[in-house]
Design a protein around this motif. Structure first.
Motif, PDB file in Angstrom:
ATOM      1  N   LEU A  85       0.418  -1.383   0.303  1.00 23.94           N
ATOM      2  CA  LEU A  85      -0.173  -0.031  -0.197  1.00 23.94           C
ATOM      3  C   LEU A  85       0.925   1.339   0.416  1.00 23.94           C
ATOM      4  O   LEU A  85       0.126   2.339  -0.948  1.00 23.94           O
ATOM      5  CB  LEU A  85      -1.022  -0.363   1.137  1.00 23.94           C
ATOM      6  CG  LEU A  85      -2.118  -1.124   1.299  1.00 23.94           C
ATOM      7  CD1 LEU A  85      -2.830  -0.924   2.746  1.00 23.94           C
ATOM      8  CD2 LEU A  85      -2.539  -1.106   0.517  1.00 23.94           C
ATOM      9  N   GLU A  86       2.074   1.322   0.498  1.00 28.44           N
ATOM     10  CA  GLU A  86       2.561   2.198   0.793  1.00 28.44           C
ATOM     11  C   GLU A  86       3.323   2.212  -1.043  1.00 28.44           C
ATOM     12  O   GLU A  86       3.813   3.621  -1.251  1.00 28.44           O
ATOM     13  CB  GLU A  86       4.041   2.051   1.401  1.00 28.44           C
ATOM     14  CG  GLU A  86       4.035   2.295   3.063  1.00 28.44           C
ATOM     15  CD  GLU A  86       4.144   3.007   3.917  1.00 28.44           C
ATOM     16  OE1 GLU A  86       4.389   4.389   2.783  1.00 28.44           O
ATOM     17  OE2 GLU A  86       3.520   3.418   4.365  1.00 28.44           O
ATOM     18  N   GLU A  87       4.143   1.533  -1.326  1.00 27.70           N
ATOM     19  CA  GLU A  87       4.525   1.489  -2.959  1.00 27.70           C
ATOM     20  C   GLU A  87       2.991   2.173  -3.738  1.00 27.70           C
ATOM     21  O   GLU A  87       3.099   2.637  -4.774  1.00 27.70           O
ATOM     22  CB  GLU A  87       4.611   0.473  -3.196  1.00 27.70           C
ATOM     23  CG  GLU A  87       5.287   0.057  -4.997  1.00 27.70           C
ATOM     24  CD  GLU A  87       5.530  -0.938  -5.765  1.00 27.70           C
ATOM     25  OE1 GLU A  87       5.390  -1.188  -6.229  1.00 27.70           O
ATOM     26  OE2 GLU A  87       6.066  -2.316  -4.291  1.00 27.70           O
ATOM     27  N   LEU A  88       2.125   1.712  -3.424  1.00 26.77           N
ATOM     28  CA  LEU A  88       0.976   2.119  -4.517  1.00 26.77           C
ATOM     29  C   LEU A  88       0.701   3.599  -3.474  1.00 26.77           C
ATOM     30  O   LEU A  88       0.222   4.362  -4.559  1.00 26.77           O
ATOM     31  CB  LEU A  88      -0.650   1.234  -3.805  1.00 26.77           C
ATOM     32  CG  LEU A  88      -1.898   1.352  -4.696  1.00 26.77           C
ATOM     33  CD1 LEU A  88      -1.801   1.559  -6.483  1.00 26.77           C
ATOM     34  CD2 LEU A  88      -2.993  -0.447  -4.482  1.00 26.77           C
ATOM     35  N   ALA A  89       0.550   3.794  -2.967  1.00 30.64           N
ATOM     36  CA  ALA A  89       0.203   5.798  -2.348  1.00 30.64           C
ATOM     37  C   ALA A  89       0.970   6.345  -3.125  1.00 30.64           C
ATOM     38  O   ALA A  89       1.132   7.281  -3.445  1.00 30.64           O
ATOM     39  CB  ALA A  89       0.577   5.848  -1.092  1.00 30.64           C
ATOM     40  N   LYS A  90       2.481   5.997  -3.218  1.00 28.91           N
ATOM     41  CA  LYS A  90       3.744   6.580  -3.957  1.00 28.91           C
ATOM     42  C   LYS A  90       3.345   6.319  -5.264  1.00 28.91           C
ATOM     43  O   LYS A  90       3.637   7.593  -6.421  1.00 28.91           O
ATOM     44  CB  LYS A  90       4.698   6.169  -3.880  1.00 28.91           C
ATOM     45  CG  LYS A  90       5.665   6.406  -2.383  1.00 28.91           C
ATOM     46  CD  LYS A  90       6.845   5.833  -2.263  1.00 28.91           C
ATOM     47  CE  LYS A  90       6.917   5.715  -0.626  1.00 28.91           C
ATOM     48  NZ  LYS A  90       8.302   5.073  -0.039  1.00 28.91           N
ATOM     49  N   ALA A  91       2.385   5.771  -5.911  1.00 27.98           N
ATOM     50  CA  ALA A  91       2.033   5.479  -7.572  1.00 27.98           C
ATOM     51  C   ALA A  91       1.206   6.459  -7.793  1.00 27.98           C
ATOM     52  O   ALA A  91       0.930   6.384  -8.784  1.00 27.98           O
ATOM     53  CB  ALA A  91       2.337   3.835  -8.157  1.00 27.98           C
ATOM     54  N   GLU A  92      -0.257   6.711  -6.751  1.00 27.37           N
ATOM     55  CA  GLU A  92      -0.839   7.021  -7.004  1.00 27.37           C
ATOM     56  C   GLU A  92      -1.200   8.029  -5.825  1.00 27.37           C
ATOM     57  O   GLU A  92      -1.818   7.707  -5.646  1.00 27.37           O
ATOM     58  CB  GLU A  92      -1.946   6.295  -7.222  1.00 27.37           C
ATOM     59  CG  GLU A  92      -2.396   5.010  -7.905  1.00 27.37           C
ATOM     60  CD  GLU A  92      -3.349   4.587  -8.043  1.00 27.37           C
ATOM     61  OE1 GLU A  92      -3.878   4.307  -7.191  1.00 27.37           O
ATOM     62  OE2 GLU A  92      -3.296   3.891  -9.413  1.00 27.37           O
ATOM     63  N   PRO A  93      -0.898   8.999  -5.523  1.00 29.63           N
ATOM     64  CA  PRO A  93      -0.480  10.448  -4.395  1.00 29.63           C
ATOM     65  C   PRO A  93      -2.104  10.619  -4.463  1.00 29.63           C
ATOM     66  O   PRO A  93      -2.001  11.340  -3.379  1.00 29.63           O
ATOM     67  CB  PRO A  93       0.318  11.116  -4.872  1.00 29.63           C
ATOM     68  CG  PRO A  93       0.766  11.328  -6.334  1.00 29.63           C
ATOM     69  CD  PRO A  93       0.504  10.191  -6.892  1.00 29.63           C
ATOM     70  N   ASP A  94      -2.785  10.925  -5.786  1.00 32.14           N
ATOM     71  CA  ASP A  94      -3.982  12.005  -5.556  1.00 32.14           C
ATOM     72  C   ASP A  94      -4.857  11.159  -5.049  1.00 32.14           C
ATOM     73  O   ASP A  94      -5.905  11.432  -5.285  1.00 32.14           O
ATOM     74  CB  ASP A  94      -3.998  12.502  -6.547  1.00 32.14           C
ATOM     75  CG  ASP A  94      -3.527  14.000  -7.062  1.00 32.14           C
ATOM     76  OD1 ASP A  94      -2.471  14.344  -5.826  1.00 32.14           O
ATOM     77  OD2 ASP A  94      -2.974  13.931  -8.189  1.00 32.14           O
ATOM     78  N   ALA A  95      -4.501   9.371  -4.732  1.00 28.46           N
ATOM     79  CA  ALA A  95      -5.841   8.405  -4.773  1.00 28.46           C
ATOM     80  C   ALA A  95      -6.366   8.161  -3.555  1.00 28.46           C
ATOM     81  O   ALA A  95      -5.256   8.106  -2.857  1.00 28.46           O
ATOM     82  CB  ALA A  95      -5.205   7.207  -5.914  1.00 28.46           C
ATOM     83  N   ALA A  96      -7.804   8.236  -3.137  1.00 25.27           N
ATOM     84  CA  ALA A  96      -8.020   8.544  -2.151  1.00 25.27           C
ATOM     85  C   ALA A  96      -7.821   6.983  -0.982  1.00 25.27           C
ATOM     86  O   ALA A  96      -7.434   6.252  -0.251  1.00 25.27           O
ATOM     87  CB  ALA A  96      -9.010   9.253  -0.818  1.00 25.27           C
ATOM     88  N   GLY A  97      -7.982   6.069  -1.906  1.00 32.01           N
ATOM     89  CA  GLY A  97      -8.224   4.900  -2.434  1.00 32.01           C
ATOM     90  C   GLY A  97      -7.079   3.941  -1.234  1.00 32.01           C
ATOM     91  O   GLY A  97      -7.002   3.527  -0.485  1.00 32.01           O
TER      92      GLY A  97
END
Length: 141
Positions: A85-97
């Motif tokens: 999820l850390e990786e995903l949050a960095k890849a999609e910084p504007d996504a809330a999910g």
């Protein structure tokens, strides 16, 4: 064929259809992703997780990361889920999910400091995110 087998309650046939599809489409990460979802919904989380893990080497797609993170959370492996999820949050910084799921993962693993910081970060981006407000309030209470 898969849908017909599921509709008829023939889980063995549904699994055979999925395995045949995997054999025909070896290396296709989209098929790995989709078949993993089917296995997950069939209740075979171990098979779904193994498929998604095998797909990570070829393609770290947001869907694959998110689904594998959910599988890890359900398996009681919050550290593995948090890493994805850390990786995903960095890849999609504007996504809330991804931020919400990451904050929720930290909250469930009792790392309230990280959870609170992430809920606040999410609320800066999306101040009307009701679930984030609720969870933050529960952590601060």
């Amino acid at each position: 064929e898969y849908a017909v087998a599921i509709g008829q309650g023939d889980i063995a046939k549904a699994r055979a259809v999925l395995e045949a599809l995997l054999a025909r489409k070896q290396g296709d990460t989209r098929i790995v992703q989709d078949v993993g979802v089917a296995y997950f919904w069939l209740g075979d989380r171990a098979r779904a997780t193994a498929l998604w893990e095998s797909g990570l080497g070829a393609n770290r797609s947001p869907d694959l990361l998110a689904n594998l993170a959910v599988a890890y959370r359900k398996a009681g492996a919050p550290n593995q889920a948090a890493a994805l999820l850390e990786e995903l949050a960095k890849a999609e910084p504007d996504a809330a999910g991804p931020l919400f799921q990451l904050a929720d993962t930290y909250a469930q693993s009792r790392d309230t400091t990280k959870a609170i910081a992430l809920y606040r970060r999410l609320l800066e981006k999306q101040p009307k995110h009701g679930d984030a407000w609720n969870n933050l309030g529960n952590l601060l209470a």
